[in-house]
Structures are given as structure tokens and as C-alpha cells.
Design a protein around this motif. Structure first.
Motif, PDB file in Angstrom:
ATOM      1  N   GLY A 335       1.290  -1.159  -0.107  1.00 29.53           N
ATOM      2  CA  GLY A 335       0.665  -0.277   0.037  1.00 29.53           C
ATOM      3  C   GLY A 335       1.248   1.550  -0.027  1.00 29.53           C
ATOM      4  O   GLY A 335       0.611   2.314  -0.345  1.00 29.53           O
ATOM      5  N   LEU A 336       1.884   1.219   0.916  1.00 33.42           N
ATOM      6  CA  LEU A 336       2.466   2.557   0.770  1.00 33.42           C
ATOM      7  C   LEU A 336       3.780   2.948  -0.491  1.00 33.42           C
ATOM      8  O   LEU A 336       3.564   4.135  -1.054  1.00 33.42           O
ATOM      9  N   THR A 337       3.900   1.245  -0.996  1.00 37.47           N
ATOM     10  CA  THR A 337       5.091   1.270  -2.287  1.00 37.47           C
ATOM     11  C   THR A 337       3.896   2.490  -3.181  1.00 37.47           C
ATOM     12  O   THR A 337       4.305   2.463  -4.106  1.00 37.47           O
ATOM     13  N   ALA A 338       2.787   1.606  -2.832  1.00 37.41           N
ATOM     14  CA  ALA A 338       1.864   1.905  -4.348  1.00 37.41           C
ATOM     15  C   ALA A 338       1.744   4.323  -4.244  1.00 37.41           C
ATOM     16  O   ALA A 338       1.134   4.480  -6.081  1.00 37.41           O
ATOM     17  N   ILE A 339       1.910   4.482  -3.232  1.00 41.61           N
ATOM     18  CA  ILE A 339       1.683   5.996  -3.377  1.00 41.61           C
ATOM     19  C   ILE A 339       2.922   6.426  -3.830  1.00 41.61           C
ATOM     20  O   ILE A 339       4.268   5.997  -3.518  1.00 41.61           O
ATOM     21  N   ALA A 340       3.119   7.392  -4.675  1.00 41.53           N
ATOM     22  CA  ALA A 340       4.165   8.415  -5.034  1.00 41.53           C
ATOM     23  C   ALA A 340       3.469  10.330  -5.370  1.00 41.53           C
ATOM     24  O   ALA A 340       2.593  10.273  -5.691  1.00 41.53           O
ATOM     25  N   PRO A 341       4.234  10.483  -5.029  1.00 48.30           N
ATOM     26  CA  PRO A 341       3.949  12.150  -5.004  1.00 48.30           C
ATOM     27  C   PRO A 341       4.334  13.063  -6.713  1.00 48.30           C
ATOM     28  O   PRO A 341       4.874  11.871  -7.114  1.00 48.30           O
ATOM     29  N   THR A 342       3.149  13.878  -6.444  1.00 52.36           N
ATOM     30  CA  THR A 342       3.146  14.747  -7.767  1.00 52.36           C
ATOM     31  C   THR A 342       4.611  15.758  -7.899  1.00 52.36           C
ATOM     32  O   THR A 342       4.833  15.718  -6.619  1.00 52.36           O
ATOM     33  N   ASP A 343       4.723  16.438  -8.806  1.00 56.12           N
ATOM     34  CA  ASP A 343       5.568  17.732  -8.751  1.00 56.12           C
ATOM     35  C   ASP A 343       5.045  18.876  -7.450  1.00 56.12           C
ATOM     36  O   ASP A 343       6.455  19.852  -7.432  1.00 56.12           O
ATOM     37  N   ALA A 344       4.131  18.825  -7.482  1.00 60.25           N
ATOM     38  CA  ALA A 344       3.294  19.580  -6.512  1.00 60.25           C
ATOM     39  C   ALA A 344       3.141  19.503  -5.297  1.00 60.25           C
ATOM     40  O   ALA A 344       4.051  20.756  -4.830  1.00 60.25           O
ATOM     41  N   MET A 345       4.394  18.475  -4.691  1.00 53.58           N
ATOM     42  CA  MET A 345       4.410  19.013  -3.274  1.00 53.58           C
ATOM     43  C   MET A 345       6.320  18.626  -2.908  1.00 53.58           C
ATOM     44  O   MET A 345       6.060  16.908  -1.992  1.00 53.58           O
ATOM     45  N   GLN A 346       6.808  19.073  -3.825  1.00 54.98           N
ATOM     46  CA  GLN A 346       7.955  18.893  -3.407  1.00 54.98           C
ATOM     47  C   GLN A 346       8.520  18.663  -2.078  1.00 54.98           C
ATOM     48  O   GLN A 346       9.504  18.448  -1.470  1.00 54.98           O
ATOM     49  N   ARG A 347       7.977  20.010  -1.227  1.00 58.02           N
ATOM     50  CA  ARG A 347       8.205  20.066  -0.594  1.00 58.02           C
ATOM     51  C   ARG A 347       7.689  19.308   0.854  1.00 58.02           C
ATOM     52  O   ARG A 347       8.752  18.873   1.947  1.00 58.02           O
ATOM     53  N   GLY A 348       6.539  18.622   0.188  1.00 57.95           N
ATOM     54  CA  GLY A 348       5.756  17.136   1.695  1.00 57.95           C
ATOM     55  C   GLY A 348       6.797  16.734   1.054  1.00 57.95           C
ATOM     56  O   GLY A 348       6.364  16.031   1.980  1.00 57.95           O
ATOM     57  N   SER A 349       6.757  16.073  -0.128  1.00 59.46           N
ATOM     58  CA  SER A 349       7.193  15.228  -0.250  1.00 59.46           C
ATOM     59  C   SER A 349       9.616  14.788   0.102  1.00 59.46           C
ATOM     60  O   SER A 349       9.406  13.935   0.723  1.00 59.46           O
ATOM     61  N   ALA A 350       9.721  16.409   0.279  1.00 58.60           N
ATOM     62  CA  ALA A 350      10.750  16.033   1.619  1.00 58.60           C
ATOM     63  C   ALA A 350      10.702  16.322   2.785  1.00 58.60           C
ATOM     64  O   ALA A 350      12.066  15.450   3.766  1.00 58.60           O
ATOM     65  N   ILE A 351       9.805  16.572   3.196  1.00 56.08           N
ATOM     66  CA  ILE A 351       9.384  16.265   4.708  1.00 56.08           C
ATOM     67  C   ILE A 351       8.876  14.494   5.098  1.00 56.08           C
ATOM     68  O   ILE A 351       9.169  14.307   6.188  1.00 56.08           O
ATOM     69  N   ILE A 352       7.953  13.815   4.397  1.00 54.39           N
ATOM     70  CA  ILE A 352       7.805  12.846   4.592  1.00 54.39           C
ATOM     71  C   ILE A 352       9.081  12.292   4.000  1.00 54.39           C
ATOM     72  O   ILE A 352       9.201  10.699   5.004  1.00 54.39           O
ATOM     73  N   ALA A 353       9.383  12.315   3.299  1.00 54.75           N
ATOM     74  CA  ALA A 353      10.983  11.511   3.011  1.00 54.75           C
ATOM     75  C   ALA A 353      11.848  11.269   4.521  1.00 54.75           C
ATOM     76  O   ALA A 353      12.550  10.438   5.191  1.00 54.75           O
ATOM     77  N   GLY A 354      12.288  13.383   4.963  1.00 58.60           N
ATOM     78  CA  GLY A 354      13.086  13.252   6.358  1.00 58.60           C
ATOM     79  C   GLY A 354      12.548  12.459   7.858  1.00 58.60           C
ATOM     80  O   GLY A 354      12.527  11.733   8.313  1.00 58.60           O
ATOM     81  N   VAL A 355      11.112  12.186   7.303  1.00 57.41           N
ATOM     82  CA  VAL A 355      10.604  11.694   8.952  1.00 57.41           C
ATOM     83  C   VAL A 355      10.426  10.810   8.501  1.00 57.41           C
ATOM     84  O   VAL A 355      10.732   9.722   9.361  1.00 57.41           O
ATOM     85  N   ALA A 356      10.289   9.732   6.954  1.00 61.39           N
ATOM     86  CA  ALA A 356      10.255   8.423   6.910  1.00 61.39           C
ATOM     87  C   ALA A 356      11.351   7.830   7.573  1.00 61.39           C
ATOM     88  O   ALA A 356      11.742   6.379   8.245  1.00 61.39           O
ATOM     89  N   LEU A 357      12.887   8.548   7.504  1.00 58.38           N
ATOM     90  CA  LEU A 357      14.298   7.820   7.575  1.00 58.38           C
ATOM     91  C   LEU A 357      14.576   7.971   8.650  1.00 58.38           C
ATOM     92  O   LEU A 357      14.989   7.283   9.223  1.00 58.38           O
ATOM     93  N   ALA A 358      14.040   8.984   9.318  1.00 56.01           N
ATOM     94  CA  ALA A 358      14.090   9.185  10.852  1.00 56.01           C
ATOM     95  C   ALA A 358      13.855   7.999  11.928  1.00 56.01           C
ATOM     96  O   ALA A 358      13.969   7.583  12.527  1.00 56.01           O
ATOM     97  N   VAL A 359      12.376   7.877  11.056  1.00 58.10           N
ATOM     98  CA  VAL A 359      12.056   7.094  12.118  1.00 58.10           C
ATOM     99  C   VAL A 359      12.375   5.779  11.981  1.00 58.10           C
ATOM    100  O   VAL A 359      12.586   5.004  12.651  1.00 58.10           O
ATOM    101  N   PHE A 360      12.615   5.635  11.301  1.00 58.36           N
ATOM    102  CA  PHE A 360      13.261   4.059   9.747  1.00 58.36           C
ATOM    103  C   PHE A 360      14.639   3.842  11.574  1.00 58.36           C
ATOM    104  O   PHE A 360      15.178   2.983  11.744  1.00 58.36           O
ATOM    105  N   ALA A 361      15.502   4.875  11.827  1.00 60.61           N
ATOM    106  CA  ALA A 361      16.743   4.952  12.160  1.00 60.61           C
ATOM    107  C   ALA A 361      16.619   4.766  13.446  1.00 60.61           C
ATOM    108  O   ALA A 361      17.650   4.338  14.342  1.00 60.61           O
ATOM    109  N   ILE A 362      15.355   5.418  14.511  1.00 62.91           N
ATOM    110  CA  ILE A 362      14.656   5.359  16.044  1.00 62.91           C
ATOM    111  C   ILE A 362      14.712   4.337  15.656  1.00 62.91           C
ATOM    112  O   ILE A 362      14.918   3.577  16.773  1.00 62.91           O
ATOM    113  N   ARG A 363      13.999   3.164  15.091  1.00 59.83           N
ATOM    114  CA  ARG A 363      13.655   2.482  15.148  1.00 59.83           C
ATOM    115  C   ARG A 363      14.747   1.407  15.596  1.00 59.83           C
ATOM    116  O   ARG A 363      15.031   0.504  15.850  1.00 59.83           O
TER     117      ARG A 363
END
Length: 520
Positions: A335-363
Motif C-alpha cells: 500500500g505505501l509503495t503504491a503511492i508517489a508524490p506529484t511534482d506539486a508537493m516537492q516540499r511535502g515529499s521532502a518532509i515525508i522522506a525525512g520523517v520516514a528516514l528518521a523513524v526508520f533510524a530511531i526504530r
């Protein structure tokens, strides 16, 4: 006419940092950190598997094993690590080979997530990084290693299917995918089911885009395309014909299905694991509803199919427990891999990617600390075996799963390492009836202490933290002394237990104790 002015050179599109080719290898490297600090992978059922591998590898040359166990190879859809351990153990030693395989499973899963994201979106998406949280989810922590290997291989085969669709060499392609599907089935039959669902969803969406109204012809086209991955259905029929007694039950147990969802990321800390799961659910919801994201139809259909399977499948199927809820991580990954951001959410994509990496590292940090603590406890408890003779028989007793807190002690099958280190008999291995296992316990056959779950002490959930002296004495009295030489208590504070008649205490630490039966 004048010469047209040269056009300004176009700059290549800037690759987002989360789409760098170093992100997936970085996630893979991070996933290995918990294993750097352990000798024995603290994956609950895997400890029993390691004992089984000892019998698999050394039954022919060990009289002690021969009197305690029987092992017969047969064609079953549950052979993944059994096949891998055979060449690795002679080179590395059994316990080191088992450690290496456990370390490799998250690597396989994370690399597969990256391949699927790039194959269907052309990039690694921030949502795919979040999917990597599930590469070490609860089925992996439970030690369902064959299942996890089968699912990881299924993801890789599916990525290859997408990458090679429409290319020439159809006969060779069909032969290769038929062979690959059989390998996935050999690793674990449920992995093959995951492969069939994903390939079927992909081909359904391809055909739907071309002729959505011609259902009969579309079904025929889909079957003609996916037949290579359906070949293991023949193996499944052969397997189940020979093992018709395998248990199946617990239909529509909604409570357990919901509990399985809550436990999807269960590991070391209830708050971290629950918040991670809620964040993943939030990302799924956002990705499905936002106008700034796009959803890949084949993966969306695949995720929906897994959700339906979770709801409809029984809790136990062909002798395998958690048959339904072990699919929750697969649902989230797809389900998560099915989703991709459009060009309209570059900043939002960066936030999601940063949070995803941070959560992965914390875990990973939390997991590494927890794994190191488990390994230290294991090393301490296993000191009890130093004076146990070769070929001994040991009755293992421990608290039932109903007494576990969120961070489980993970000692239910620790006793199986006595098989590895002493060629011993223990009562915590599974019996072969039902066709899921290749190993048959022999030493205590005909008693109530021959196989799992005889190692669990019967304790009411409300009494788990009370005085266990009477309960333990009653349970120990039931052990047939003509079959067992020792009693090994695990996850029990034995400091306050009185020495029971007919037993000699040989070892004790804060959470375990070993007793010998006085015989003669």
C-alpha cells in the motif's frame, strides 16, 4: 532570413535527495546494525529452527540425535532456510550461518521495496522509504524466517516481472518465471501466494486499460500471461494430498485480526511501535486522498487484495498459525509503495522522506539496544548447559505468551540451542504432523512433554506476576522422570522457589534455573 537564436540549454531535472541511488543501500546497511551486537538472533521461533537445522545436518553422524529425533526430507512449501543452511553451515558453522541468514532477510526485503518503487514509479518515493519500516515487522521478530524469505523473494520476482513486461524472448521469460515461482513456493507457500496476487493485479490493470468491458476475453488473456507463476499450484496439490490432516481453523476471528494489526510493528517499545504504526496508517490515508499524490493501480489492487485475504482467511491454515495476520506487513508495504508524490508537493515529499528516514533510524537504534540485551540474557541463561552431558534430555518450562508484556522475553524456544550445543532432546520443538515440519520428536513420544507447546506453564493472565511456586511444582510433578534428566526454567525468577523433592539445583540466574532429577 536571419539565423534563429540558439535556444538556452536545458538543465537536467534535479534528482530529489530521497531518490538518490544511495538511499536504499543506506537503509539496508542500517538494518544490519541490530545484528552487529548479537551472537544469537533473538527471533522467537528461529531459535527452534536452529535446533532443527542441527538435526538436519548431523543426524546421520550423531547416535544421540538418532535416539531423540527423526528427520525426513519431503516436498513442502516451507523449505527456504533449510535449503540455505545446508551449504552455509559447513563453511561458517551452524550458529554463524543462522546469524548471517537472519541479517540478510531485511536486506532482501528493503532492496525489493526499492526495486518495486522504481519499476512502477520510475523513482524511489518517500512512501516507499516508510514501507521499509515493515522490513523487520512482527512476523520477522517472531522468527517466521521461511515466510519472510518467501515474501522477499516474491517481491523481487514481481519487480523483475514488471521490468521485463513487453520485452522479447517470451518463451525464455516464461521458463525463467516458472522456475522463479517454484523457488518462491519452496521457500514458503504463502510467499508464492503474495507473488500470484501481485502479478495477477498487475496483469489485470494492464488488460483493464485496454478492454475494460470484455471480461471473458480479459480473464483468458490474464491467465495466458500469468501461467508461469501458477506452475507451483501443482506442487501445492501434491503437498496437500499427502498431508490432508493439517489443521485449519479460527475463521473470522475479528479480535485476533485487529490485534494482529496493532502488533504489526511490535518490537521493543509500545509507544514507539504504536506511533510508528499510526503514522504509517496516516501516510496511507493521506496518499490515497491527496490531490498531490498519484497511486499506482496494480499495487493499489494488490494492497486491496491482501486486505480482503486478511479478513477472509482463517487464523490457522495448513498447520501454520497467524495465517491471516502475518499478511498485515505485506499490506502496508504494498500500500505505501503504491503511492508517489506529484511534482506539486516537492516540499511535502521532502518532509515525508525525512520523517520516514528518521523513524526508520530511531526504530533501528531501539532494536539494536533491545537485541543486545536479549543476547546478553541468552549468553547468561546458556551457561546452564556447561555441565549438561551430550545427549541429555531436558524438559523446558517457561511462561505462556499470555503473560508476555509488549517487549517479550523471547525465550520460548531458547532451549532448542541445547540441541545445537549438546545434541540434547528438548520438549519445545514442533511435531511433524500436518506436513509443515520435517522434524519429528521421538524421545518423549506418548507423553504430554514431547513437543511444543508443552514448554508453557499454565498460568492465568492475572496470576503472571504472582508466586509461581505451587504452579511450577505441579507442572514439574507431571514430567515423566523416566524420559527426562533435567528441568530448565526460563523467564522465571527462581530465587524464591524452594528446592523441590527429587531435584538438585545446578544453575540459577535472575531469570532461569536448571535442575537435575535425582535418579536411582
Amino acid at each position: 532570413m536571419g539565423t534563429p537564436a540558439p535556444s538556452a540549454p536545458t538543465e537536467p531535472p534535479v534528482r530529489a535527495w530521497w531518490n538518490s541511488r544511495f538511499v536504499v543501500p543506506g537503509l539496508m546497511l542500517l538494518s544490519t546494525i541490530p545484528f552487529w551486537f548479537v551472537h544469537t538472533p533473538p527471533l522467537i521461533d528461529y531459535l527452534a529452527h536452529i535446533g532443527r537445522y542441527q538435526v538436519q545436518l548431523h543426524l546421520a553422524d550423531s547416535p544421540a540425535l538418532q535416539q531423540n529425533w527423526d528427520f525426513h526430507w519431503q516436498l513442502v512449501g516451507n523449505l527456504g532456510v533449510e535449503l540455505l543452511i545446508a551449504p552455509l553451515a559447513p563453511m561458517l558453522g551452524l550458529e554463524r550461518a543462522a546469524w548471517l541468514i537472519a541479517l540478510a532477510l531485511p536486506l532482501l526485503m528493503i532492496s525489493a521495496i526499492g526495486r518495486i518503487s522504481r519499476a512502477l514509479h520510475g523513482e524511489l518515493t518517500p512512501f516507499a522509504i516508510a514501507a521499509a519500516w515493515f522490513a523487520m515487522s512482527y512476523p520477522f521478530q517472531l522468527g517466521f524466517v521461511n515466510y519472510w524469505l518467501g515474501c522477499a523473494l516474491a517481491f523481487h520476482v514481481f519487480a523483475s516481472w514488471v521490468e521485463t513486461t513487453g520485452k522479447t524472448g517470451s518463451v525464455m521469460r516464461a521458463a525463467l518465471f516458472a522456475a522463479a515461482a517454484c523457488l518462491v513456493w519452496l521457500a514458503h507457500a504463502y510467499g508464492w501466494v503474495v507473488l500470484v496476487v501481485l502479478v495477477g493485479a498487475f496483469e489485470l490493470c494492464r488488460s483493464w486499460n485496454r478492454a475494460p468491458a470484455a471480461w471473458p476475453s480479459m480473464v483468458i488473456v490474464i491467465l495466458r500471461r500469468i501461467w508461469p507463476v501458477m506452475i507451483p499450484a501443482v506442487l501445492m496439490i501434491v503437498w496437500r494430498q499427502g498431508n490432508g490432516a493439517a489443521s485449519t481453523g479460527h475463521f473470522f476471528d475479528i479480535g485476533t485480526k485487529i490485534l494482529g494489526l496493532v502488533w504489526t510493528l511490535r518490537d521493543q517499545n509500545i509507544w514507539l511501535d504504536t506511533l510508528s504504526l499510526l503514522l504509517a496508517i496516516g501516510l496511507l490515508y493521506f496518499g490515497m486522498r491527496s490531490r498531490d499524490t498519484r497511486v499506482n493501480p496494480p499495487l493499489l489492487v494488490g494492497a486491496a487484495s491482501f486486505l480482503i485475504l486478511i479478513l477472509l482467511m482463517p487464523g490457522e491454515m495448513f498447520g501454520a498459525v497467524y495465517a491471516d495476520v502475518r499478511l498485515w506487513p505485506i499490506f502496508f508495504i504494498v500500500g505505501l509503495t503504491a503511492i508517489a508524490p506529484t511534482d506539486a508537493m516537492q516540499r511535502g515529499s521532502a518532509i515525508i522522506a525525512g520523517v520516514a528516514l528518521a523513524v526508520f533510524a530511531i526504530r533501528i537504534v531501539a532494536m539494536a539496544v533491545g537485541f543486545a540485551a536479549y543476547d546478553s540474557g541468552y549468553a547468561q541463561h546458556l551457561q546452564a548447559l556447561k555441565d549438561v552431558p551430550h545427549g541429555a534430555s531436558i524438559a523446558v518450562l517457561t511462561r505462556p505468551p499470555s503473560c508476555e508484556r509488549w517487549r517479550a522475553p523471547r525465550v520460548a524456544h531458547l532451549g532448542s540451542l541445547a540441541i545445537v550445543r549438546r545434541d540434547a532432546f528438548v520438549n519445545s520443538q514442533w511435531d511433524a504432523s500436518g506436513g509443515q515440519q520435517l522434524l519429528t520428536p521421538l524421545h518423549a513420544r506418548g507423553t504430554a512433554f514431547n513437543a511444543d507447546p508443552s514448554q508453557y506453564i499454565e498460568i492465568a493472565p492475572g496470576d503472571c506476576d504472582g508466586d509461581l511456586s505451587a504452579t511450577l511444582a505441579q507442572r514439574i510433578a507431571q514430567i515423566p522422570r523416566d524420559r527426562f534428566d533435567y528441568v530448565w526454567l526460563l523467564d522465571v525468577d527462581a530465587s524464591h522457589l524452594t528446592v523441590m523433592p527429587g531435584l538438585r539445583r545446578l544453575y540459577q540466574d535472575d531469570r532461569s534455573a536448571l535442575y537435575a532429577f535425582n535418579k536411582g
